[in-house]
Design a protein around this motif. Structure first.
Motif, PDB file in Angstrom:
ATOM      1  N   ALA A 123       0.546   1.957 -20.723  1.00  0.00           N
ATOM      2  CA  ALA A 123       1.650   1.610 -21.412  1.00  0.00           C
ATOM      3  C   ALA A 123       2.450   0.450 -20.794  1.00  0.00           C
ATOM      4  CB  ALA A 123       2.503   2.660 -21.824  1.00  0.00           C
ATOM      5  N   ASP A 124       2.413   0.498 -19.413  1.00  0.00           N
ATOM      6  CA  ASP A 124       3.311  -0.293 -18.636  1.00  0.00           C
ATOM      7  C   ASP A 124       2.637  -1.457 -17.916  1.00  0.00           C
ATOM      8  OD1 ASP A 124       5.411   1.436 -19.071  1.00  0.00           O
ATOM      9  OD2 ASP A 124       5.151   2.709 -17.456  1.00  0.00           O
TER      10      ASP A 124
ATOM     11  N   LEU B  94      -5.754   6.737 -12.347  1.00  0.00           N
ATOM     12  CA  LEU B  94      -4.435   7.340 -12.044  1.00  0.00           C
ATOM     13  C   LEU B  94      -4.002   8.464 -12.584  1.00  0.00           C
ATOM     14  CD1 LEU B  94      -2.606   3.701 -11.363  1.00  0.00           C
ATOM     15  CD2 LEU B  94      -3.221   5.548  -9.509  1.00  0.00           C
ATOM     16  N   ARG B  95      -4.099   8.323 -14.044  1.00  0.00           N
ATOM     17  CA  ARG B  95      -3.520   9.440 -14.697  1.00  0.00           C
ATOM     18  C   ARG B  95      -4.207  10.700 -14.753  1.00  0.00           C
ATOM     19  NH1 ARG B  95      -3.407   7.835 -21.069  1.00  0.00           N
ATOM     20  NH2 ARG B  95      -5.666   8.094 -20.724  1.00  0.00           N
ATOM     21  N   ALA B  96      -5.638  10.745 -14.297  1.00  0.00           N
ATOM     22  CA  ALA B  96      -6.191  11.845 -14.237  1.00  0.00           C
ATOM     23  C   ALA B  96      -6.014  12.335 -12.763  1.00  0.00           C
ATOM     24  CB  ALA B  96      -7.816  11.692 -14.380  1.00  0.00           C
ATOM     25  N   MET B  97      -5.583  11.468 -11.739  1.00  0.00           N
ATOM     26  CA  MET B  97      -5.322  11.834 -10.346  1.00  0.00           C
ATOM     27  C   MET B  97      -4.006  12.527  -9.862  1.00  0.00           C
ATOM     28  SD  MET B  97      -8.092  11.231  -8.064  1.00  0.00           S
ATOM     29  CE  MET B  97      -7.082  10.532  -6.640  1.00  0.00           C
TER      30      MET B  97
ATOM     31  N   LEU C 124       3.627  10.166 -12.356  1.00  0.00           N
ATOM     32  CA  LEU C 124       3.443   8.891 -12.015  1.00  0.00           C
ATOM     33  C   LEU C 124       4.797   8.071 -12.085  1.00  0.00           C
ATOM     34  CD1 LEU C 124      -0.024   7.652 -12.900  1.00  0.00           C
ATOM     35  CD2 LEU C 124       0.827   7.815 -10.644  1.00  0.00           C
ATOM     36  N   PRO C 125       5.413   7.034 -11.378  1.00  0.00           N
ATOM     37  CA  PRO C 125       6.545   6.526 -11.742  1.00  0.00           C
ATOM     38  C   PRO C 125       6.416   5.332 -12.849  1.00  0.00           C
ATOM     39  CG  PRO C 125       5.647   5.665  -9.726  1.00  0.00           C
ATOM     40  CD  PRO C 125       4.674   6.570 -10.250  1.00  0.00           C
ATOM     41  N   PHE C 126       5.134   5.413 -13.317  1.00  0.00           N
ATOM     42  CA  PHE C 126       4.703   4.258 -14.279  1.00  0.00           C
ATOM     43  C   PHE C 126       3.699   5.063 -15.314  1.00  0.00           C
ATOM     44  CE2 PHE C 126       2.452   3.325 -10.836  1.00  0.00           C
ATOM     45  CZ  PHE C 126       1.189   3.346 -10.735  1.00  0.00           C
TER      46      PHE C 126
ATOM     47  N   THR D  61       0.774  -1.304   0.009  1.00  0.00           N
ATOM     48  CA  THR D  61       0.102  -0.001   0.005  1.00  0.00           C
ATOM     49  C   THR D  61       0.754   1.284   0.116  1.00  0.00           C
ATOM     50  OG1 THR D  61      -0.141   0.148   2.483  1.00  0.00           O
ATOM     51  CG2 THR D  61      -1.681  -1.241   1.293  1.00  0.00           C
ATOM     52  N   GLY D  62       0.152   2.387  -0.115  1.00  0.00           N
ATOM     53  CA  GLY D  62       0.753   3.723  -0.231  1.00  0.00           C
ATOM     54  C   GLY D  62       0.632   4.519  -1.540  1.00  0.00           C
ATOM     55  N   ALA D  63       0.132   5.770  -1.155  1.00  0.00           N
ATOM     56  CA  ALA D  63      -0.196   6.664  -2.277  1.00  0.00           C
ATOM     57  C   ALA D  63      -1.225   6.173  -3.249  1.00  0.00           C
ATOM     58  CB  ALA D  63       1.223   6.943  -3.152  1.00  0.00           C
TER      59      ALA D  63
END
Length: 324
Positions: free
Chosen positions: A112-113, A99-102, A106-108, A68-70
């Motif tokens: 795409a990943d 995730l992309r909108a929030m 991001l580290p990924f 968990t985290g972030a």
């Protein structure tokens, strides 16, 4: 003893058809199922059930790791950066589509990943209202909020949670209702304020809402699926309540790092579907209000994810939702 041992080996071989012939290059290392949510929660429980059942048809049971985290970022990053060999699986939810909108960074890359492998199933949400609120139907609730803009609050499991997104979609679909959001650290933390009337309503996954509605602690006004759910036969759908365009779920999906060889992706998909098709597994997941999908493919799971991203990103940006 020798005869019983041989019979046991034969039974085990028959029980594991999907991986009896592994794809070439399939590693012998233990499998990991990474869950980017806390242990014991509504995502972790079905993930552990899946791991348990996979262990019955694979040479070894996948080890469940709660990272968990972030939000879901830490756990998802673990999988995105893991070896592309099928040994590390991600068990995630609709949060992945946000995730992309929030997050500004991001580290990924969530699309795409990470490669969708199988859609495990969907869980409808139920709109609950405080039992003292002067509204007994969805239309009465909408009329109450429309007549009193800004007067009422609603709770959620946190900024950007599936419950938050579903509530914002409801407010938009109902004509842009003005109800203030109060984020909590999980839906369990939000429930006391719904019960005492501090907040007026909350959307939550069906398995969390069922006992409260059945006891009469709250009013169940609408369920977000196309059909009513068996556990709450008297709670109408949003369509029945006058919002035919509204539909929202949290969903569960298995993913691997993008670039994992296609034979391995297909093998994982086949095995997950095989396990989910078992009547006893479906029964246990149904108890959690999870509507199981047993026919997803990597391609259909990919299409599902991209459709969810296209659905939720505009909601997030319009509402200015940011992570806690």
């Amino acid at each position: 003893m020798h005869r019983r041992a041989m019979l046991g080996l034969a039974a085990a071989a028959l029980a594991a058809p999907a991986f009896a012939q592994r794809p070439e290059g399939w590693p012998s290392q233990p499998l990991r199922l990474v869950v980017p949510f806390a242990a014991g929660g509504p995502t972790d429980i079905p993930a552990r059930l899946l791991a348990e059942e996979l262990g019955k048809v694979l040479p070894q049971r996948p080890v469940v790791e709660n990272r968990t985290g972030a939000g879901v970022v830490v756990g998802t990053d673990v999988v995105a950066k893991s070896a592309k060999d099928g040994t590390t699986l991600l068990y995630t939810t609709v949060s992945h589509a946000a995730l992309r909108a929030m997050f500004a960074r991001l580290p990924f890359d969530p699309l795409a990943d990470l490669q969708p492998v199988a859609l495990v199933g969907v869980i409808p949400m139920v709109l609950m209202a405080n039992k003292e609120l002067p509204a007994n139907t969805l239309q009465e609730l909408i009329a109450l909020f429309r007549a009193n803009p800004g007067k009422y609050d609603y709770g959620s499991a946190g900024n950007g949670s599936a419950l938050h997104l579903a509530a914002e979609l409801f407010l938009r679909e109902a004509g842009g209702l003005k109800v203030s959001h109060v984020p909590y650290r999980g839906s369990a933390a939000a429930m006391p304020d719904l019960l005492n009337g501090t907040t007026a309503f909350m959307l939550d996954v069906a398995n969390n809402t069922i006992p409260y509605i059945q006891r009469g602690d709250v009013k169940g006004l609408a369920v977000s699926s196309q059909q009513r759910i068996p556990q709450l036969p008297n709670v109408p759908t949003f369509a029945e309540g006058g919002l035919p365009g509204y539909e929202a779920y949290t969903w569960h999906m298995v993913m691997v790092p993008r670039g994992t060889p296609e034979p391995i992706v297909r093998a994982v998909n086949a095995t997950v579907n095989e396990v989910l098709a078992k009547p006893e597994v479906q029964a246990r997941l149904s108890d959690l209000a999870l509507q199981v999908r047993t026919d997803s493919t990597p391609d259909s799971a990919e299409a599902w994810l991209r459709a969810e991203v296209a659905k939720w990103e505009p909601i997030i940006r319009a509402a200015g939702i940011k992570p806690d």
